[in-house]
Design a protein around this motif. Structure first.
Motif, PDB file in Angstrom:
ATOM      1  N   UNK A  35       8.153  -2.887  -3.794  1.00 52.09           N
ATOM      2  CA  UNK A  35       7.222  -2.203  -4.697  1.00 52.09           C
ATOM      3  C   UNK A  35       6.314  -3.240  -5.355  1.00 52.09           C
ATOM      4  N   UNK A  36       6.869  -4.369  -5.755  1.00 50.67           N
ATOM      5  CA  UNK A  36       6.057  -5.423  -6.368  1.00 50.67           C
ATOM      6  C   UNK A  36       5.017  -5.953  -5.384  1.00 50.67           C
ATOM      7  N   UNK A  37       5.385  -6.073  -4.117  1.00 49.51           N
ATOM      8  CA  UNK A  37       4.430  -6.538  -3.104  1.00 49.51           C
ATOM      9  C   UNK A  37       3.352  -5.492  -2.827  1.00 49.51           C
ATOM     10  N   UNK A  38       3.766  -4.232  -2.720  1.00 42.65           N
ATOM     11  CA  UNK A  38       2.825  -3.170  -2.378  1.00 42.65           C
ATOM     12  C   UNK A  38       1.843  -2.880  -3.506  1.00 42.65           C
ATOM     13  N   UNK A  83      -1.432  -0.465 -11.480  1.00 36.09           N
ATOM     14  CA  UNK A  83      -2.011   0.870 -11.361  1.00 36.09           C
ATOM     15  C   UNK A  83      -3.360   0.876 -10.655  1.00 36.09           C
ATOM     16  N   UNK A  84      -4.027  -0.246 -10.605  1.00 30.91           N
ATOM     17  CA  UNK A  84      -5.347  -0.296  -9.966  1.00 30.91           C
ATOM     18  C   UNK A  84      -5.276  -0.666  -8.480  1.00 30.91           C
ATOM     19  N   UNK A  85      -4.091  -0.719  -7.908  1.00 31.62           N
ATOM     20  CA  UNK A  85      -3.928  -1.050  -6.494  1.00 31.62           C
ATOM     21  C   UNK A  85      -4.526   0.053  -5.628  1.00 31.62           C
ATOM     22  N   UNK A 108      -4.472   2.040  -2.256  1.00 30.84           N
ATOM     23  CA  UNK A 108      -3.489   2.345  -1.216  1.00 30.84           C
ATOM     24  C   UNK A 108      -4.230   2.723   0.058  1.00 30.84           C
ATOM     25  N   UNK A 109      -3.914   2.016   1.144  1.00 31.00           N
ATOM     26  CA  UNK A 109      -4.610   2.236   2.409  1.00 31.00           C
ATOM     27  C   UNK A 109      -4.250   3.591   3.024  1.00 31.00           C
ATOM     28  N   UNK A 110      -2.977   3.966   2.962  1.00 37.55           N
ATOM     29  CA  UNK A 110      -2.519   5.218   3.571  1.00 37.55           C
ATOM     30  C   UNK A 110      -1.702   6.010   2.557  1.00 37.55           C
ATOM     31  N   UNK A 111      -2.354   6.824   1.749  1.00 34.89           N
ATOM     32  CA  UNK A 111      -1.647   7.580   0.709  1.00 34.89           C
ATOM     33  C   UNK A 111      -0.569   8.518   1.262  1.00 34.89           C
ATOM     34  N   UNK A 112      -0.804   9.109   2.425  1.00 39.50           N
ATOM     35  CA  UNK A 112       0.185  10.033   3.007  1.00 39.50           C
ATOM     36  C   UNK A 112       1.472   9.281   3.355  1.00 39.50           C
ATOM     37  N   UNK A 126      -2.440   5.260  -9.621  1.00 41.12           N
ATOM     38  CA  UNK A 126      -1.674   5.003 -10.839  1.00 41.12           C
ATOM     39  C   UNK A 126      -0.454   5.912 -10.905  1.00 41.12           C
ATOM     40  N   UNK A 127      -0.609   7.156 -10.483  1.00 40.14           N
ATOM     41  CA  UNK A 127       0.525   8.096 -10.473  1.00 40.14           C
ATOM     42  C   UNK A 127       1.590   7.644  -9.487  1.00 40.14           C
ATOM     43  N   UNK A 128       1.148   7.222  -8.307  1.00 44.65           N
ATOM     44  CA  UNK A 128       2.103   6.728  -7.300  1.00 44.65           C
ATOM     45  C   UNK A 128       2.841   5.493  -7.828  1.00 44.65           C
TER      46      UNK A 128
END
Length: 125
Positions: free
Chosen positions: A35-38, A43-45, A47-51, A3-5
């Protein structure tokens, strides 16, 4: 954390300017689409690779804030050709590029396009 990201990317999209002269070729518009695609689920998406996501965000922030332009200032605002930034922006505008493409077309191609356009209008009536 996702959500922060998501909120950080949304804030970056809001701050990023949209250049009307570069329709469908503007970095701000592409950024908004990506951004819309990712973050399809907001906020509940997950993320596979946070780094990698954080690295992408930091890179985009550096571009947006002109980090490298400020870090490595130029002595002159022109290129080796003598063209200024304003001239480059004008040349790269979508309308100017379309005019240049039109100028590149040969006479026969222009005539053929006009002929087929008229013929298709008559056929539709």
């Amino acid at each position: 954390m996702a959500a922060t990201r998501y909120r950080r990317f949304l804030k970056l999209c809001e701050e990023w300017p949209v250049e009307e002269t570069k329709r469908q070729r503007d970095l701000g518009a592409v950024l908004r689409q990506r951004v819309a695609q990712a973050f399809r689920e907001g906020e509940s998406t997950q993320i596979a690779d946070p780094a990698a996501c954080d690295q992408m965000y930091e890179s985009l922030v550096r571009i947006h804030t002109n980090y490298y332009k400020n870090k490595y200032p130029r002595l002159k605002d022109t290129t080796f050709t003598g063209v200024t930034v304003e001239d480059c922006k004008m040349i790269l505008a979508t309308d100017i590029l379309k005019q240049m493409e039109e100028m590149k077309k040969g006479t026969w191609k222009k005539l053929r396009e006009r002929f087929y356009a008229k013929k298709s209008e008559e056929d539709s009536k």
